[in-house]
Scaffold this motif. Structure first.
Motif, PDB file in Angstrom:
ATOM      1  N   THR A 179       4.955 -36.887 -16.109  1.00 58.79           N
ATOM      2  CA  THR A 179       6.117 -37.185 -16.962  1.00 58.79           C
ATOM      3  C   THR A 179       5.745 -36.809 -18.395  1.00 58.79           C
ATOM      4  O   THR A 179       5.303 -37.651 -19.172  1.00 58.79           O
ATOM      5  N   PRO A 180       5.899 -35.533 -18.749  1.00 62.05           N
ATOM      6  CA  PRO A 180       5.453 -35.031 -20.055  1.00 62.05           C
ATOM      7  C   PRO A 180       6.003 -35.804 -21.247  1.00 62.05           C
ATOM      8  O   PRO A 180       5.331 -35.925 -22.278  1.00 62.05           O
ATOM      9  N   ASP A 181       7.223 -36.350 -21.112  1.00 61.75           N
ATOM     10  CA  ASP A 181       7.847 -37.033 -22.249  1.00 61.75           C
ATOM     11  C   ASP A 181       7.232 -38.391 -22.553  1.00 61.75           C
ATOM     12  O   ASP A 181       7.565 -39.001 -23.565  1.00 61.75           O
ATOM     13  N   SER A 182       6.350 -38.884 -21.674  1.00 66.42           N
ATOM     14  CA  SER A 182       5.743 -40.196 -21.940  1.00 66.42           C
ATOM     15  C   SER A 182       4.753 -40.133 -23.099  1.00 66.42           C
ATOM     16  O   SER A 182       4.492 -41.140 -23.761  1.00 66.42           O
ATOM     17  N   ILE A 183       4.190 -38.958 -23.360  1.00 66.01           N
ATOM     18  CA  ILE A 183       3.301 -38.771 -24.510  1.00 66.01           C
ATOM     19  C   ILE A 183       4.014 -37.843 -25.479  1.00 66.01           C
ATOM     20  O   ILE A 183       4.091 -36.631 -25.263  1.00 66.01           O
ATOM     21  N   LYS A 184       4.556 -38.410 -26.530  1.00 69.53           N
ATOM     22  CA  LYS A 184       5.326 -37.653 -27.507  1.00 69.53           C
ATOM     23  C   LYS A 184       4.408 -37.029 -28.554  1.00 69.53           C
ATOM     24  O   LYS A 184       3.447 -37.666 -29.011  1.00 69.53           O
ATOM     25  N   THR A 185       4.714 -35.796 -28.922  1.00 68.72           N
ATOM     26  CA  THR A 185       4.037 -35.175 -30.058  1.00 68.72           C
ATOM     27  C   THR A 185       4.772 -35.550 -31.331  1.00 68.72           C
ATOM     28  O   THR A 185       5.984 -35.351 -31.431  1.00 68.72           O
ATOM     29  N   VAL A 186       4.057 -36.155 -32.279  1.00 62.92           N
ATOM     30  CA  VAL A 186       4.634 -36.517 -33.576  1.00 62.92           C
ATOM     31  C   VAL A 186       4.132 -35.468 -34.556  1.00 62.92           C
ATOM     32  O   VAL A 186       2.989 -35.526 -35.013  1.00 62.92           O
TER      33      VAL A 186
ATOM     34  N   ARG B  48     -10.289 -42.511 -21.669  1.00 62.98           N
ATOM     35  CA  ARG B  48     -10.365 -43.103 -23.006  1.00 62.98           C
ATOM     36  C   ARG B  48      -9.097 -42.802 -23.802  1.00 62.98           C
ATOM     37  O   ARG B  48      -8.568 -43.673 -24.502  1.00 62.98           O
ATOM     38  N   LEU B  49      -8.610 -41.572 -23.695  1.00 61.41           N
ATOM     39  CA  LEU B  49      -7.399 -41.177 -24.407  1.00 61.41           C
ATOM     40  C   LEU B  49      -6.197 -41.966 -23.904  1.00 61.41           C
ATOM     41  O   LEU B  49      -5.404 -42.488 -24.707  1.00 61.41           O
ATOM     42  N   LEU B  50      -6.051 -42.084 -22.596  1.00 61.17           N
ATOM     43  CA  LEU B  50      -4.926 -42.823 -22.024  1.00 61.17           C
ATOM     44  C   LEU B  50      -4.958 -44.286 -22.436  1.00 61.17           C
ATOM     45  O   LEU B  50      -3.925 -44.874 -22.786  1.00 61.17           O
ATOM     46  N   ARG B  51      -6.128 -44.881 -22.429  1.00 62.27           N
ATOM     47  CA  ARG B  51      -6.227 -46.294 -22.791  1.00 62.27           C
ATOM     48  C   ARG B  51      -5.793 -46.522 -24.238  1.00 62.27           C
ATOM     49  O   ARG B  51      -5.064 -47.476 -24.539  1.00 62.27           O
ATOM     50  N   LEU B  52      -6.234 -45.658 -25.134  1.00 64.77           N
ATOM     51  CA  LEU B  52      -5.831 -45.782 -26.534  1.00 64.77           C
ATOM     52  C   LEU B  52      -4.318 -45.656 -26.684  1.00 64.77           C
ATOM     53  O   LEU B  52      -3.683 -46.415 -27.429  1.00 64.77           O
ATOM     54  N   LEU B  53      -3.743 -44.713 -25.959  1.00 62.79           N
ATOM     55  CA  LEU B  53      -2.303 -44.486 -26.069  1.00 62.79           C
ATOM     56  C   LEU B  53      -1.501 -45.668 -25.541  1.00 62.79           C
ATOM     57  O   LEU B  53      -0.563 -46.127 -26.198  1.00 62.79           O
TER      58      LEU B  53
ATOM     59  N   VAL C 124      -4.592 -33.786 -24.156  1.00 63.18           N
ATOM     60  CA  VAL C 124      -3.243 -34.344 -24.058  1.00 63.18           C
ATOM     61  C   VAL C 124      -2.424 -33.573 -23.032  1.00 63.18           C
ATOM     62  O   VAL C 124      -1.714 -34.173 -22.214  1.00 63.18           O
ATOM     63  N   LYS C 125      -2.526 -32.240 -23.041  1.00 62.75           N
ATOM     64  CA  LYS C 125      -1.771 -31.426 -22.085  1.00 62.75           C
ATOM     65  C   LYS C 125      -2.189 -31.743 -20.652  1.00 62.75           C
ATOM     66  O   LYS C 125      -1.342 -31.904 -19.756  1.00 62.75           O
ATOM     67  N   ARG C 126      -3.485 -31.849 -20.412  1.00 63.82           N
ATOM     68  CA  ARG C 126      -3.978 -32.162 -19.074  1.00 63.82           C
ATOM     69  C   ARG C 126      -3.504 -33.545 -18.626  1.00 63.82           C
ATOM     70  O   ARG C 126      -3.123 -33.732 -17.465  1.00 63.82           O
ATOM     71  N   LEU C 127      -3.529 -34.485 -19.552  1.00 62.33           N
ATOM     72  CA  LEU C 127      -3.098 -35.839 -19.220  1.00 62.33           C
ATOM     73  C   LEU C 127      -1.604 -35.866 -18.901  1.00 62.33           C
ATOM     74  O   LEU C 127      -1.182 -36.518 -17.937  1.00 62.33           O
ATOM     75  N   ARG C 128      -0.816 -35.160 -19.683  1.00 62.37           N
ATOM     76  CA  ARG C 128       0.623 -35.068 -19.404  1.00 62.37           C
ATOM     77  C   ARG C 128       0.876 -34.489 -18.015  1.00 62.37           C
ATOM     78  O   ARG C 128       1.707 -34.989 -17.254  1.00 62.37           O
ATOM     79  N   ASP C 129       0.149 -33.430 -17.695  1.00 65.76           N
ATOM     80  CA  ASP C 129       0.327 -32.785 -16.392  1.00 65.76           C
ATOM     81  C   ASP C 129      -0.003 -33.746 -15.255  1.00 65.76           C
ATOM     82  O   ASP C 129       0.706 -33.788 -14.240  1.00 65.76           O
ATOM     83  N   LYS C 130      -1.056 -34.515 -15.416  1.00 66.39           N
ATOM     84  CA  LYS C 130      -1.475 -35.429 -14.358  1.00 66.39           C
ATOM     85  C   LYS C 130      -0.523 -36.615 -14.228  1.00 66.39           C
ATOM     86  O   LYS C 130      -0.281 -37.110 -13.118  1.00 66.39           O
ATOM     87  N   LEU C 131       0.025 -37.077 -15.348  1.00 68.76           N
ATOM     88  CA  LEU C 131       0.972 -38.188 -15.298  1.00 68.76           C
ATOM     89  C   LEU C 131       2.306 -37.746 -14.703  1.00 68.76           C
ATOM     90  O   LEU C 131       3.059 -38.574 -14.174  1.00 68.76           O
TER      91      LEU C 131
END
Length: 235
Positions: free
Chosen positions: A220-227, A172-177, A211-218
């Protein structure tokens, strides 16, 4: 930007112009209408918000200094409502702090007055082409870009051709992003949409952990930027 099954053509784009100066609204409207865009006008923040809730627009051109509700309040309210309409700020305020604030709370561009109408026209076209490009590699349930291929309907997620396993929350989180690629999404918006009605009972760290778990699985940590101070953005 939601997944769409049909691409929106530039000449069909609907643009909402929000400014308390009638001459400014009409001048911009005339220029953009001559390009084939459908233009709509609002003279204040509340009217702009009402219109944005009643119909779908492809872009909002927004003044900051207006009586009653200013442009910053309009942007915050749009994002709080989950309306991810791209917003270009058109303002006579040239201080860097104003630009940083506007972009930080969800504006997509900041253009200072006075500005060239030809430059405005070019920036508008760039934004709409960006949206069109995003739609070109997405469908109602499939996202493809670079090393990513996500099929949300079949729940198959590939990174460099290798399948990864995602929990329901991570899906759900990935789809929203990815649906809102390039847009800053507020933490409270993500909490509400990912955890639905139980958001108020979710631990404050749940989103950060997901978010951390999703970054690890993808991978490529930079694909999800922290604003910072806002939330996250997918690029």
């Amino acid at each position: 930007m939601n997944f769409l099954t049909e691409a929106t053509t530039l000449d069909a784009a609907k643009i909402l112009i929000v400014d308390d100066e009638k001459f400014v609204r009409r001048t911009i409207s005339r220029v953009l209408s001559s390009e084939g865009f459908a233009t709509f006008e609002a003279s204040n923040g509340p009217d702009a918000l009402r219109m944005a809730q009643e119909q779908s627009f492809d872009l909002m051109l927004l003044d900051i200094v207006m009586d009653g509700m200013d442009g910053f309040q309009v942007i915050r309210t749009l994002r709080d409502l989950g309306i991810l309409l791209p917003v270009f700020v058109l303002s006579g305020r040239q201080a860097d702090n104003d630009k940083i604030l506007a972009l930080g709370i969800g504006a997509d561009d900041y253009i200072t007055k006075p500005f060239s109408l030809s430059v405005l026209r070019a920036r508008v076209n760039t934004q709409l082409r960006k949206a069109e490009s995003l739609q070109a590699h997405t469908s109602a349930s499939v996202y493809k870009k670079g090393c990513y291929e996500f099929n949300f309907e079949r729940m198959i997620f590939l990174v460099d051709g290798q399948e990864i396993e995602l929990s329901k929350t991570e899906q759900r989180l990935l789809r929203l992003l990815v649906q809102n690629e390039g847009i800053n999404l507020r933490r409270d918006f993500l909490l509400d949409r990912v955890w639905n009605d139980s958001a108020e009972f979710v631990d404050a760290n749940a989103l950060s952990v997901s978010v951390k778990r999703l970054r690890d699985k993808l991978g490529t940590p930079d694909s999800i930027k922290t604003v910072y101070g806002i939330g996250y953005r997918f690029e």
